[in-house]
Design an enzyme around this catalytic site. Structure first.
Site, PDB file in Angstrom:
ATOM      1  N   ARG A 215       0.810  -1.241   0.000  1.00 15.78           N
ATOM      2  CA  ARG A 215       0.000   0.000   0.000  1.00 15.78           C
ATOM      3  C   ARG A 215       0.833   1.277   0.000  1.00 15.78           C
ATOM      4  O   ARG A 215       0.360   2.333   0.400  1.00 15.78           O
ATOM      5  CB  ARG A 215      -0.984   0.044   1.163  1.00 15.78           C
ATOM      6  CG  ARG A 215      -2.034  -1.026   1.095  1.00 15.78           C
ATOM      7  CD  ARG A 215      -3.312  -0.620   1.782  1.00 15.78           C
ATOM      8  NE  ARG A 215      -4.303  -1.662   1.655  1.00 15.78           N
ATOM      9  CZ  ARG A 215      -4.398  -2.704   2.463  1.00 15.78           C
ATOM     10  NH1 ARG A 215      -3.557  -2.814   3.469  1.00 15.78           N
ATOM     11  NH2 ARG A 215      -5.307  -3.619   2.267  1.00 15.78           N
TER      12      ARG A 215
ATOM     13  N   LYS B  30       2.895  11.722 -10.570  1.00 20.33           N
ATOM     14  CA  LYS B  30       2.015  10.893 -11.406  1.00 20.33           C
ATOM     15  C   LYS B  30       2.797   9.658 -11.808  1.00 20.33           C
ATOM     16  O   LYS B  30       3.860   9.761 -12.433  1.00 20.33           O
ATOM     17  CB  LYS B  30       1.573  11.661 -12.654  1.00 20.33           C
ATOM     18  CG  LYS B  30       0.339  12.462 -12.369  1.00 20.33           C
ATOM     19  CD  LYS B  30      -0.382  13.129 -13.525  1.00 20.33           C
ATOM     20  CE  LYS B  30      -0.041  12.963 -14.924  1.00 20.33           C
ATOM     21  NZ  LYS B  30      -0.884  13.766 -15.827  1.00 20.33           N
TER      22      LYS B  30
ATOM     23  N   GLU C 204       9.024  18.439 -24.266  1.00 24.91           N
ATOM     24  CA  GLU C 204       8.196  18.595 -23.045  1.00 24.91           C
ATOM     25  C   GLU C 204       8.480  19.936 -22.370  1.00 24.91           C
ATOM     26  O   GLU C 204       7.593  20.585 -21.828  1.00 24.91           O
ATOM     27  CB  GLU C 204       8.468  17.462 -22.049  1.00 24.91           C
ATOM     28  CG  GLU C 204       8.026  16.081 -22.507  1.00 24.91           C
ATOM     29  CD  GLU C 204       6.541  15.781 -22.267  1.00 24.91           C
ATOM     30  OE1 GLU C 204       5.726  16.710 -22.160  1.00 24.91           O
ATOM     31  OE2 GLU C 204       6.216  14.574 -22.208  1.00 24.91           O
TER      32      GLU C 204
ATOM     33  N   GLU D   3      -4.699  16.981 -10.508  1.00 26.12           N
ATOM     34  CA  GLU D   3      -5.116  17.262 -11.882  1.00 26.12           C
ATOM     35  C   GLU D   3      -6.612  17.479 -12.025  1.00 26.12           C
ATOM     36  O   GLU D   3      -7.267  16.902 -12.896  1.00 26.12           O
ATOM     37  CB  GLU D   3      -4.640  16.129 -12.815  1.00 26.12           C
ATOM     38  CG  GLU D   3      -4.598  16.562 -14.268  1.00 26.12           C
ATOM     39  CD  GLU D   3      -3.856  15.597 -15.173  1.00 26.12           C
ATOM     40  OE1 GLU D   3      -2.640  15.415 -14.973  1.00 26.12           O
ATOM     41  OE2 GLU D   3      -4.487  15.042 -16.063  1.00 26.12           O
TER      42      GLU D   3
ATOM     43  N   ARG E  54      -3.483  21.673 -13.687  1.00 30.39           N
ATOM     44  CA  ARG E  54      -2.452  20.699 -14.071  1.00 30.39           C
ATOM     45  C   ARG E  54      -2.734  20.054 -15.429  1.00 30.39           C
ATOM     46  O   ARG E  54      -1.821  19.585 -16.098  1.00 30.39           O
ATOM     47  CB  ARG E  54      -2.310  19.640 -12.970  1.00 30.39           C
ATOM     48  CG  ARG E  54      -1.153  18.699 -13.223  1.00 30.39           C
ATOM     49  CD  ARG E  54      -0.849  17.811 -12.028  1.00 30.39           C
ATOM     50  NE  ARG E  54       0.262  16.929 -12.325  1.00 30.39           N
ATOM     51  CZ  ARG E  54       0.816  16.110 -11.461  1.00 30.39           C
ATOM     52  NH1 ARG E  54       0.375  16.066 -10.217  1.00 30.39           N
ATOM     53  NH2 ARG E  54       1.821  15.328 -11.814  1.00 30.39           N
TER      54      ARG E  54
ATOM     55  N   HIS F 225      -0.676  10.986 -27.216  1.00 29.28           N
ATOM     56  CA  HIS F 225      -0.900   9.648 -26.654  1.00 29.28           C
ATOM     57  C   HIS F 225      -1.601   8.739 -27.670  1.00 29.28           C
ATOM     58  O   HIS F 225      -1.304   7.544 -27.768  1.00 29.28           O
ATOM     59  CB  HIS F 225      -1.741   9.730 -25.380  1.00 29.28           C
ATOM     60  CG  HIS F 225      -0.953  10.164 -24.166  1.00 29.28           C
ATOM     61  ND1 HIS F 225      -1.542  10.618 -23.010  1.00 29.28           N
ATOM     62  CD2 HIS F 225       0.382  10.197 -23.927  1.00 29.28           C
ATOM     63  CE1 HIS F 225      -0.608  10.913 -22.121  1.00 29.28           C
ATOM     64  NE2 HIS F 225       0.570  10.670 -22.654  1.00 29.28           N
TER      65      HIS F 225
ATOM     66  N   HIS G 158       8.142   9.234 -26.854  1.00 29.90           N
ATOM     67  CA  HIS G 158       6.999   9.954 -26.290  1.00 29.90           C
ATOM     68  C   HIS G 158       7.032  11.437 -26.703  1.00 29.90           C
ATOM     69  O   HIS G 158       6.048  11.990 -27.198  1.00 29.90           O
ATOM     70  CB  HIS G 158       7.005   9.806 -24.765  1.00 29.90           C
ATOM     71  CG  HIS G 158       5.978  10.656 -24.084  1.00 29.90           C
ATOM     72  ND1 HIS G 158       4.621  10.435 -24.203  1.00 29.90           N
ATOM     73  CD2 HIS G 158       6.113  11.762 -23.304  1.00 29.90           C
ATOM     74  CE1 HIS G 158       3.966  11.350 -23.498  1.00 29.90           C
ATOM     75  NE2 HIS G 158       4.842  12.170 -22.953  1.00 29.90           N
TER      76      HIS G 158
HETATM   77  N1  LIG Z   1       4.770  10.925 -14.828  1.00 28.61           N
HETATM   78  C1  LIG Z   1       4.755  12.013 -15.548  1.00 28.61           C
HETATM   79  O1  LIG Z   1       4.343  13.086 -15.099  1.00 28.61           O
HETATM   80  C2  LIG Z   1       5.263  11.947 -16.958  1.00 28.61           C
HETATM   81  C3  LIG Z   1       5.503  13.138 -17.659  1.00 28.61           C
HETATM   82  C4  LIG Z   1       6.030  13.047 -18.947  1.00 28.61           C
HETATM   83  C5  LIG Z   1       6.313  11.803 -19.505  1.00 28.61           C
HETATM   84  N2  LIG Z   1       6.054  10.673 -18.783  1.00 28.61           N
HETATM   85  C6  LIG Z   1       6.363   9.348 -19.338  1.00 28.61           C
HETATM   86  O2  LIG Z   1       7.769   9.242 -19.553  1.00 28.61           O
HETATM   87  C7  LIG Z   1       7.997   8.238 -20.557  1.00 28.61           C
HETATM   88  C8  LIG Z   1       9.057   8.720 -21.512  1.00 28.61           C
HETATM   89  O3  LIG Z   1      10.252   8.910 -20.817  1.00 28.61           O
HETATM   90  P1  LIG Z   1      11.648   9.063 -21.582  1.00 28.61           P
HETATM   91  O4  LIG Z   1      11.512   9.962 -22.735  1.00 28.61           O
HETATM   92  O5  LIG Z   1      12.623   9.370 -20.522  1.00 28.61           O
HETATM   93  O6  LIG Z   1      11.859   7.651 -22.249  1.00 28.61           O
HETATM   94  P2  LIG Z   1      12.401   6.239 -21.700  1.00 28.61           P
HETATM   95  O7  LIG Z   1      12.389   6.158 -20.242  1.00 28.61           O
HETATM   96  O8  LIG Z   1      11.609   5.232 -22.456  1.00 28.61           O
HETATM   97  O9  LIG Z   1      13.909   6.230 -22.187  1.00 28.61           O
HETATM   98  C9  LIG Z   1      14.209   6.399 -23.551  1.00 28.61           C
HETATM   99  C10 LIG Z   1      15.559   5.773 -23.861  1.00 28.61           C
HETATM  100  O10 LIG Z   1      16.592   6.532 -23.248  1.00 28.61           O
HETATM  101  C11 LIG Z   1      17.593   5.630 -22.787  1.00 28.61           C
HETATM  102  N3  LIG Z   1      18.345   6.292 -21.722  1.00 28.61           N
HETATM  103  C12 LIG Z   1      17.916   6.617 -20.484  1.00 28.61           C
HETATM  104  N4  LIG Z   1      18.860   7.316 -19.833  1.00 28.61           N
HETATM  105  C13 LIG Z   1      19.918   7.406 -20.667  1.00 28.61           C
HETATM  106  C14 LIG Z   1      21.184   8.028 -20.583  1.00 28.61           C
HETATM  107  N5  LIG Z   1      21.541   8.735 -19.510  1.00 28.61           N
HETATM  108  N6  LIG Z   1      22.034   7.917 -21.645  1.00 28.61           N
HETATM  109  C15 LIG Z   1      21.666   7.244 -22.750  1.00 28.61           C
HETATM  110  N7  LIG Z   1      20.463   6.678 -22.902  1.00 28.61           N
HETATM  111  C16 LIG Z   1      19.594   6.753 -21.874  1.00 28.61           C
HETATM  112  C17 LIG Z   1      16.822   4.439 -22.333  1.00 28.61           C
HETATM  113  O11 LIG Z   1      17.674   3.317 -22.293  1.00 28.61           O
HETATM  114  C18 LIG Z   1      15.730   4.360 -23.383  1.00 28.61           C
HETATM  115  O12 LIG Z   1      16.135   3.561 -24.453  1.00 28.61           O
HETATM  116  C19 LIG Z   1       6.667   7.988 -21.226  1.00 28.61           C
HETATM  117  O13 LIG Z   1       6.182   6.738 -20.820  1.00 28.61           O
HETATM  118  C20 LIG Z   1       5.777   9.092 -20.704  1.00 28.61           C
HETATM  119  O14 LIG Z   1       4.437   8.709 -20.628  1.00 28.61           O
HETATM  120  C21 LIG Z   1       5.559  10.728 -17.532  1.00 28.61           C
HETATM  121 ZN   LIG Z   2       4.509  13.909 -21.799  1.00 32.66          ZN
END
Ligand SMILES: NC(=O)c1ccc[n+]([C@@H]2O[C@H](COP(=O)([O-])OP(=O)(O)OC[C@H]3O[C@@H](n4cnc5c(N)ncnc54)[C@H](O)[C@@H]3O)[C@@H](O)[C@H]2O)c1
Ligand SMILES: [Zn+2]
Length: 364
Positions: free
Chosen positions: A126, A148, A190, A242, A246, A257, A270
């Protein structure tokens, strides 16, 4: 939100309904005391993927050596990790390894690892503590802050999740030197989104320092990461769950998405999908009075980034995926629009026919 600044690092304090946490931004932070203190003497479950661990895992050696025990829990790389199967494997493993309510999850990766690890921490027994060490620009500017956490279902992105605030976020730009150009750009999208919808000076900083940012210049990155986090933190403090403001952070995300769902979470990053979503949101915003000057500036900002083209996609499939968007209510879709740079608003009175025809124009 509180702030303290030095040339090496900036600390932003984010308040929430159960207390507050700190986000530190800078260089050389992975050996720093706040991170060591959060892990010292505790059972630590590090969630990461192989490429990230092999590139940067040794940087955690100093802080992890102070934990009571450390288990690395490796998950598939990228979005492929964000599902219930992986979450279930992590829950089982943590239980088997003696995970308790005072154990801590350390998310060491991009937004995919952070969202998954946070979801697992939110639900295991939990809810246990989790610490975010975001390793991508996108995770540093956006995903690691605000609590989130979620996994995807095949039909809908982030559809199973929770609000679970981190105990600490450490955003160290040294980690970003190994990022691919695509992942760097994905994070810039972003950040630019936040500027366009909330703070014109952030959008301006990205425009001005774009060449340095694309070369992962540490000073430019620290400035933009810290500015983005301050901007996001102010919004999530006012609207943690949200229910209003937000939602503006979802600018470009309704279509973004849907694109990801239609591409089965492969093909585009993304942030790349969101970039196309932003261009569509600009079209909708034009229909509701966004000036041509501001519209063109947003488009220039997005198109200045090296982005892959949008693969050809079916209008009906996209509309269907949009209809499952989390912001949708019975009978209508919510769209985030930009009435002028630095401002955002949500609307839900576009008719289905208006959206369809705007989308058909956009895709051709
Ligand atoms: N929770 C939230 O508020 C929120 C906000 C925005 C996005 N997101 C989510 O975040 C995700 C996308 O995140 P992302 O763009 O970081 O992608 P990701 O986590 O999928 O990583 C993308 C790639 O980057 C590589 N990588 C990571 N760190 C590295 C580094 N230091 N050097 C080299 N390569 C590296 C990884 O191995 C991977 O192949 C999506 O699922 C999206 O929905 C969440
Ligand atoms: Zn996003």
């Amino acid at each position: 939100m509180g702030e303290s600044q030095s040339s090496a690092a900036e600390t932003i304090t984010v308040a929430h309904d159960r207390g507050e946490y700190q986000v530190t931004v800078g260089s050389g932070l992975l050996e720093s005391e706040p991170l060591a203190a959060a892990l010292r003497g505790r059972r630590v479950f590090v969630v990461s993927s192989e490429p990230i661990r092999s590139l940067h895992g040794r940087r955690l050696h100093h802080v992890l050596s102070q934990a009571n025990s450390v288990e690395w829990m490796m998950v598939p790389d990228g979005e492929a990790a964000k599902n219930l199967d992986t979450a279930s494997q992590l829950w089982n493993r943590m239980l088997k390894l003696g995970g308790k309510r005072d154990s801590v999850v350390l998310a060491f990766g991009g937004g995919s690892v952070g969202d998954l690890a946070g979801f697992v921490a939110a639900t295991f027994l939990r809810g246990i503590d989790f610490v975010q060490v975001p390793t991508t620009l996108l995770a540093q500017v956006d995903a690691s802050v605000g609590g989130k956490v979620a996994v995807d279902l095949p039909l809908g992105k982030n559809t199973v999740g929770a609000f679970h605030q981190p105990q600490l976020v450490v955003a160290d730009v040294d980690l970003l030197t190994t990022l691919s150009q695509r992942d760097l750009v994905s994070g810039l999208v972003e950040s630019f989104k936040m500027g366009v919808i909330l703070d014109a000076s952030l959008a301006g900083a990205i425009e001005t320092r774009l060449a340095e940012l694309l070369k992962a210049d540490p000073n430019a990155l620290i400035q933009v990461v810290a500015h983005s986090i301050r901007t996001k933190a102010a919004v999530v403090e006012r609207d943690a769950f949200e229910s209003g403001e937000r939602m503006l952070l979802n600018f470009g995300h309704t279509l973004g998405h849907a694109i990801e769902v239609c591409l089965e979470y492969g093909g585009l990053r993304h942030g790349e999908a969101v970039a196309h979503g932003i261009l569509f949101a600009v079209e909708l915003s034009r229909l509701r009075g966004l000036s041509e000057g501001d519209a063109a500036r947003i488009e220039r900002g997005v198109k200045a980034l090296p982005l892959p083209p949008l693969p050809s996609l079916d209008v009906d499939a996209l509309l269907d995926a949009c209809s499952r968007d989390k912001k949708a209510t019975e009978g209508s879709l919510t769209w985030v629009l930009c009435p002028g740079i630095g401002r955002g608003l949500t609307v839900n009175d576009f008719s289905h026919a208006e959206i369809r025809s705007a989308l058909e124009r956009f895709l051709c």
